[in-house]
Write a protein that holds these residues in place. Structure first.
Motif, PDB file in Angstrom:
ATOM      1  N   ASP A 162      31.685  23.816  10.008  1.00  0.00           N
ATOM      2  CA  ASP A 162      30.892  25.057   9.968  1.00  0.00           C
ATOM      3  C   ASP A 162      31.026  25.860  11.257  1.00  0.00           C
ATOM      4  OD1 ASP A 162      29.886  24.733   7.409  1.00  0.00           O
ATOM      5  OD2 ASP A 162      28.111  23.630   8.081  1.00  0.00           O
ATOM      6  N   THR A 163      31.115  25.168  12.390  1.00  0.00           N
ATOM      7  CA  THR A 163      30.993  25.874  13.671  1.00  0.00           C
ATOM      8  C   THR A 163      32.246  25.834  14.530  1.00  0.00           C
ATOM      9  OG1 THR A 163      30.230  23.910  14.863  1.00  0.00           O
ATOM     10  CG2 THR A 163      28.543  25.246  13.754  1.00  0.00           C
ATOM     11  N   GLY A 164      33.160  24.926  14.230  1.00  0.00           N
ATOM     12  CA  GLY A 164      34.343  24.794  15.085  1.00  0.00           C
ATOM     13  C   GLY A 164      34.047  24.075  16.386  1.00  0.00           C
ATOM     14  N   ALA A 165      32.864  23.486  16.503  1.00  0.00           N
ATOM     15  CA  ALA A 165      32.555  22.707  17.711  1.00  0.00           C
ATOM     16  C   ALA A 165      33.075  21.291  17.523  1.00  0.00           C
ATOM     17  CB  ALA A 165      31.047  22.681  17.950  1.00  0.00           C
ATOM     18  N   VAL A 166      33.564  20.686  18.607  1.00  0.00           N
ATOM     19  CA  VAL A 166      33.870  19.256  18.558  1.00  0.00           C
ATOM     20  C   VAL A 166      32.527  18.551  18.575  1.00  0.00           C
ATOM     21  CG1 VAL A 166      34.882  17.329  19.835  1.00  0.00           C
ATOM     22  CG2 VAL A 166      36.086  19.519  19.711  1.00  0.00           C
ATOM     23  N   PRO A 362      30.088  41.563  23.420  1.00  0.00           N
ATOM     24  CA  PRO A 362      29.845  40.578  24.483  1.00  0.00           C
ATOM     25  C   PRO A 362      30.813  39.388  24.433  1.00  0.00           C
ATOM     26  CG  PRO A 362      28.302  40.218  22.693  1.00  0.00           C
ATOM     27  CD  PRO A 362      29.106  41.451  22.335  1.00  0.00           C
ATOM     28  N   HIS A 363      31.133  38.837  25.599  1.00  0.00           N
ATOM     29  CA  HIS A 363      31.704  37.493  25.632  1.00  0.00           C
ATOM     30  C   HIS A 363      30.527  36.517  25.592  1.00  0.00           C
ATOM     31  CE1 HIS A 363      30.689  37.379  29.861  1.00  0.00           C
ATOM     32  NE2 HIS A 363      31.627  38.272  30.198  1.00  0.00           N
ATOM     33  N   PRO A 364      30.792  35.219  25.466  1.00  0.00           N
ATOM     34  CA  PRO A 364      29.663  34.295  25.246  1.00  0.00           C
ATOM     35  C   PRO A 364      28.575  34.352  26.324  1.00  0.00           C
ATOM     36  CG  PRO A 364      31.708  33.219  24.649  1.00  0.00           C
ATOM     37  CD  PRO A 364      32.096  34.540  25.252  1.00  0.00           C
ATOM     38  N   GLN A 379      27.810  29.004  21.818  1.00  0.00           N
ATOM     39  CA  GLN A 379      29.090  28.469  21.351  1.00  0.00           C
ATOM     40  C   GLN A 379      28.905  27.395  20.275  1.00  0.00           C
ATOM     41  OE1 GLN A 379      31.094  30.812  22.101  1.00  0.00           O
ATOM     42  NE2 GLN A 379      32.709  29.595  23.024  1.00  0.00           N
ATOM     43  N   ALA A 380      27.762  26.735  20.282  1.00  0.00           N
ATOM     44  CA  ALA A 380      27.527  25.672  19.289  1.00  0.00           C
ATOM     45  C   ALA A 380      27.501  26.242  17.874  1.00  0.00           C
ATOM     46  CB  ALA A 380      26.223  24.944  19.584  1.00  0.00           C
ATOM     47  N   ASP A 381      27.150  27.516  17.733  1.00  0.00           N
ATOM     48  CA  ASP A 381      27.189  28.133  16.398  1.00  0.00           C
ATOM     49  C   ASP A 381      27.436  29.634  16.586  1.00  0.00           C
ATOM     50  OD1 ASP A 381      26.995  28.958  13.811  1.00  0.00           O
ATOM     51  OD2 ASP A 381      25.211  27.763  13.347  1.00  0.00           O
ATOM     52  N   ARG A 382      28.701  29.969  16.737  1.00  0.00           N
ATOM     53  CA  ARG A 382      29.068  31.353  17.065  1.00  0.00           C
ATOM     54  C   ARG A 382      28.738  32.323  15.928  1.00  0.00           C
ATOM     55  NH1 ARG A 382      32.679  32.751  20.741  1.00  0.00           N
ATOM     56  NH2 ARG A 382      34.121  33.790  19.325  1.00  0.00           N
ATOM     57  N   LEU A 383      28.840  31.853  14.698  1.00  0.00           N
ATOM     58  CA  LEU A 383      28.522  32.745  13.574  1.00  0.00           C
ATOM     59  C   LEU A 383      27.039  33.105  13.603  1.00  0.00           C
ATOM     60  CD1 LEU A 383      31.320  31.519  12.680  1.00  0.00           C
ATOM     61  CD2 LEU A 383      30.551  31.914  10.347  1.00  0.00           C
ATOM     62  N   ALA A 384      26.212  32.093  13.863  1.00  0.00           N
ATOM     63  CA  ALA A 384      24.766  32.339  13.904  1.00  0.00           C
ATOM     64  C   ALA A 384      24.414  33.248  15.067  1.00  0.00           C
ATOM     65  CB  ALA A 384      24.016  31.011  14.017  1.00  0.00           C
ATOM     66  N   ALA A 385      25.074  33.039  16.212  1.00  0.00           N
ATOM     67  CA  ALA A 385      24.770  33.869  17.392  1.00  0.00           C
ATOM     68  C   ALA A 385      25.156  35.327  17.132  1.00  0.00           C
ATOM     69  CB  ALA A 385      25.500  33.328  18.622  1.00  0.00           C
ATOM     70  N   ALA A 386      26.309  35.539  16.508  1.00  0.00           N
ATOM     71  CA  ALA A 386      26.737  36.916  16.227  1.00  0.00           C
ATOM     72  C   ALA A 386      25.785  37.582  15.237  1.00  0.00           C
ATOM     73  CB  ALA A 386      28.170  36.913  15.684  1.00  0.00           C
ATOM     74  N   HIS A 387      25.384  36.829  14.227  1.00  0.00           N
ATOM     75  CA  HIS A 387      24.390  37.295  13.257  1.00  0.00           C
ATOM     76  C   HIS A 387      23.118  37.753  13.946  1.00  0.00           C
ATOM     77  CE1 HIS A 387      24.205  37.312   9.016  1.00  0.00           C
ATOM     78  NE2 HIS A 387      24.821  36.175   8.828  1.00  0.00           N
ATOM     79  N   ALA A 397      27.952  43.381  15.947  1.00  0.00           N
ATOM     80  CA  ALA A 397      28.147  42.487  17.091  1.00  0.00           C
ATOM     81  C   ALA A 397      29.548  41.900  17.036  1.00  0.00           C
ATOM     82  CB  ALA A 397      27.112  41.366  17.072  1.00  0.00           C
ATOM     83  N   VAL A 398      30.209  41.933  18.174  1.00  0.00           N
ATOM     84  CA  VAL A 398      31.553  41.338  18.303  1.00  0.00           C
ATOM     85  C   VAL A 398      31.425  40.249  19.361  1.00  0.00           C
ATOM     86  CG1 VAL A 398      33.905  41.775  19.099  1.00  0.00           C
ATOM     87  CG2 VAL A 398      32.741  43.475  17.666  1.00  0.00           C
ATOM     88  N   LEU A 399      31.334  39.011  18.930  1.00  0.00           N
ATOM     89  CA  LEU A 399      31.212  37.902  19.881  1.00  0.00           C
ATOM     90  C   LEU A 399      32.628  37.413  20.197  1.00  0.00           C
ATOM     91  CD1 LEU A 399      29.664  35.839  21.531  1.00  0.00           C
ATOM     92  CD2 LEU A 399      29.340  34.476  19.457  1.00  0.00           C
ATOM     93  N   LYS A 400      33.076  37.753  21.417  1.00  0.00           N
ATOM     94  CA  LYS A 400      34.467  37.499  21.776  1.00  0.00           C
ATOM     95  C   LYS A 400      34.707  36.017  22.029  1.00  0.00           C
ATOM     96  CE  LYS A 400      34.312  40.701  25.060  1.00  0.00           C
ATOM     97  NZ  LYS A 400      34.557  41.844  25.966  1.00  0.00           N
ATOM     98  N   GLY A 401      35.976  35.649  22.087  1.00  0.00           N
ATOM     99  CA  GLY A 401      36.366  34.258  22.326  1.00  0.00           C
ATOM    100  C   GLY A 401      37.438  33.874  21.325  1.00  0.00           C
ATOM    101  N   SER A 402      37.873  32.627  21.373  1.00  0.00           N
ATOM    102  CA  SER A 402      38.889  32.182  20.416  1.00  0.00           C
ATOM    103  C   SER A 402      38.269  32.241  19.022  1.00  0.00           C
ATOM    104  CB  SER A 402      39.324  30.756  20.755  1.00  0.00           C
ATOM    105  OG  SER A 402      40.254  30.314  19.808  1.00  0.00           O
ATOM    106  N   GLY A 403      38.844  33.049  18.142  1.00  0.00           N
ATOM    107  CA  GLY A 403      38.216  33.281  16.842  1.00  0.00           C
ATOM    108  C   GLY A 403      36.998  34.180  17.021  1.00  0.00           C
ATOM    109  N   THR A 404      37.244  35.414  17.505  1.00  0.00           N
ATOM    110  CA  THR A 404      36.128  36.356  17.709  1.00  0.00           C
ATOM    111  C   THR A 404      35.353  36.544  16.412  1.00  0.00           C
ATOM    112  OG1 THR A 404      37.170  37.512  19.548  1.00  0.00           O
ATOM    113  CG2 THR A 404      35.650  38.811  18.201  1.00  0.00           C
ATOM    114  N   VAL A 405      34.026  36.538  16.520  1.00  0.00           N
ATOM    115  CA  VAL A 405      33.184  36.680  15.329  1.00  0.00           C
ATOM    116  C   VAL A 405      32.587  38.088  15.315  1.00  0.00           C
ATOM    117  CG1 VAL A 405      31.184  35.785  14.079  1.00  0.00           C
ATOM    118  CG2 VAL A 405      32.619  34.221  15.398  1.00  0.00           C
ATOM    119  N   ILE A 406      32.703  38.756  14.167  1.00  0.00           N
ATOM    120  CA  ILE A 406      32.180  40.109  14.027  1.00  0.00           C
ATOM    121  C   ILE A 406      31.073  40.049  12.976  1.00  0.00           C
ATOM    122  CG2 ILE A 406      32.793  42.527  13.546  1.00  0.00           C
ATOM    123  CD1 ILE A 406      35.704  40.350  14.008  1.00  0.00           C
TER     124      ILE A 406
END
Ligand SMILES: NC(=O)C1=CN([C@@H]2O[C@H](COP(=O)(O)OP(=O)(O)OC[C@H]3O[C@@H](n4cnc5c(N)ncnc54)[C@H](OP(=O)(O)O)[C@@H]3O)[C@@H](O)[C@H]2O)[C@@H](O)CC1
Ligand SMILES: [K+]
Length: 498
Positions: A162-166, A362-364, A379-387, A397-406
């Protein structure tokens, strides 16, 4: 065509519905066969190659054992099966154990002394509930040192789909070169650590009918999502047709930031571009004399799409300019120092939320400041943070980083372009400039954000393909590459429409 991304809960639901109408075990049969074909493609022509199959205790392990049974007919297959001490295997996994056992695959507890030609990772899939430890962790530690291809089944073991976190703390996951994922694609393969760990992702739907799929949790962003905004230029166009952009920032010592944004806006097609400096800045840019330099204090913010923040600093003049920009009706892209000023000011937050019509980039760390949380939580849930950013600030919202979330309203997209070459100073200024340019050319906020992020990443990918980076790629090289990518897209999509 859209590329949907589904949550684990959704995948489980689809599987339940599909399995209810099928003979038991059909889905695992299909997954095993598709993965074996994929593995054969990776191995290429020939026979007798050493294939190491890591199988876990659940159905992900069942998939791996199916693959082992198929490949054993042509290759030297070694299986390490971690059985776990939990529940009995499912019907389909028990059958896969039998099939692999009846094949010529060799079962062992020890890793082979020589590195294999291919590793199949079937330790854990969407049923991972805790960090890898013990033998599983040891195995992953070792195969992560291999140089051979590693094919992950469904997802790299150790990654959260779901989140791409290890899954951690102090977690570990398989670094796959390829991932074959089942039923539907998953957001965690495309953002956060996902792009690093999943490698090339292939999606296999297992012949489940599309009407059994719910609306996706998110979409992978591809040009199909903004293609309707790509327009070939009419013969009768003039610079007024393509809008004005003003990059507002450039406090003393930071004049380069708005210049980068201005060049990006210029090279991606804005009609007129201004750099509006918070402190007295250069009279003109000798490299890019097309950019018109102004003092922000005297600039009419109602006359252009505004990109606020590059090198803006935190002075009272910066706050004054921000307030004046908020009072205009112009579309806004808000980046960098402007985001930090907003994070520190409930008044600016309220004004921003009330006015709307903005893209935040924003970046994280900037996102964490805006949301009053820490970077690890973002970073633990980038989709939720962008939401949450989009909802709280009434913006895209454009949350930048590897796999930027819009994110905007209930829409979320994960960008599919870009590479580590972008991890260098000034690339954020370029992104903001591109988004501003697309807005000025009449793109709606959502499409300008999707398109800007996609183009920015694709520009970096293009440079890397040509040997420019990722090491040493500079932000100043991106605008020209973005121009080339944008013109290619317009040629491709404008032809399709005609
Ligand atoms: N869904 C589908 O549509 C289809 C699914 N398919 C496949 O099934 C996969 C899902 O299978 P799944 O539900 O059995 O979960 P899976 O990932 O094998 O792991 C569960 C096992 O691991 C254990 N366990 C968990 N964490 C652990 C840890 N850290 N360390 C040690 N043990 C740990 C857990 O045990 P427990 O937590 O009870 O101790 C349980 O035994 C899916 O990803 C796909 O590959 C395909 O066949 C096609 C159709
Ligand atoms: K796996």
């Amino acid at each position: 065509m859209q590329h949907p991304l589904f949550s684990v809960a959704q995948i489980r639901g689809i599987e339940r519905t599909a399995a209810a109408g099928l003979e038991p075990g059909i889905l695992m049969d299909r997954a095993g066969r598709a993965a074996a074909d994929h593995a054969a493609d990776l191995l290429g022509p020939g026979t007798g190659r050493a294939v190491l199959v890591l199988a876990g205790p659940g159905n992900n392990g069942g998939d791996a054992l199916e693959v082992a049974a198929h490949l054993a007919a042509r290759e030297q297959v070694t299986v390490i099966h971690l059985r776990g001490d939990g529940a009995q295997p499912s019907f389909e996994t028990a059958r896969a154990i039998e099939r692999a056992g009846a094949s010529s695959a060799t079962f062992t507890d020890a890793l082979p002394s020589a590195e294999p030609d291919l590793v199949i990772d079937g330790l854990f899939g969407i049923g991972l509930t805790r960090p890898l430890e013990g033998r599983g962790r040891e195995l992953v530690d070792t195969i992560n040192e291999y140089g051979c291809p590693v094919l992950a089944l469904d997802l790299p073991s150790g990654l959260d789909a779901d989140t791409g976190a290890v899954v951690g703390p102090d977690g570990i996951a398989v670094r796959a070169s390829h991932t074959i994922t089942f039923i539907g694609d998953k957001p965690g393969l495309h953002t956060n650590e996902g792009r690093e760990y999943a490698g090339q992702v292939a999606v296999v739907g297992l012949d489940i009918s599309q009407d059994q799929f719910p609306p996706a949790t998110a979409l992978l962003s591809t040009p199909d999502l903004f293609a309707h905004c790509l327009r070939a230029r009419g013969q009768n166009a003039n610079k007024g047709t393509f809008g004005n952009v003003a990059i507002v920032g450039g406090a003393h010592g930071m004049t380069g930031a708005p210049m980068l944004g201005a060049r990006a806006a210029l090279f991606t097609g804005a009609g007129r571009v201004f750099a509006a400096f918070v402190d007295p800045g250069p009279a003109y840019d000798s490299t890019q004399p097309e950019v018109m330099c102004r003092l922000a204090g005297g600039f009419d913010f109602g006359t252009a799409t505004l990109v606020l923040g590059p090198g803006m600093g935190h002075s009272p003049d910066a706050v004054r300019d921000l307030l004046r920009a908020f009072e205009s009706a112009s579309p806004l892209v808000i980046d960098a120092d402007a985001l930090n000023l907003i994070a520190n000011s409930p008044d600016l937050q309220q004004r921003l939320t009330q006015r709307g019509n903005a893209i935040l980039t924003p970046h994280p760390l900037e996102a964490a400041r805006l949301l009053g949380m820490t970077v690890p939580i973002v970073q633990a849930d980038r989709l939720a943070a962008a939401h949450e950013l989009a909802a709280r600030f009434n913006a895209v919202a454009v949350l930048k980083g590897s796999g930027t979330v819009i994110a905007h309203g209930d829409q979320v997209a994960v960008n599919s372009t870009g590479n580590p070459g972008l991890a260098t100073a000034g690339t954020g200024d370029v992104l903001a400039g591109i988004c501003g340019s697309l807005l000025a050319q009449g793109w709606p906020l959502w499409e300008a954000a999707l398109g800007g992020v996609w183009l920015h990443g694709a520009a970096a990918d293009r440079l890397v393909r040509r040997g420019i980076g990722p090491i040493g790629l500079t932000a100043g090289e991106l605008p020209l590459a973005a121009r080339a990518v944008l013109n290619e897209l317009v040629r491709r999509y404008a032809r399709r429409r005609s």
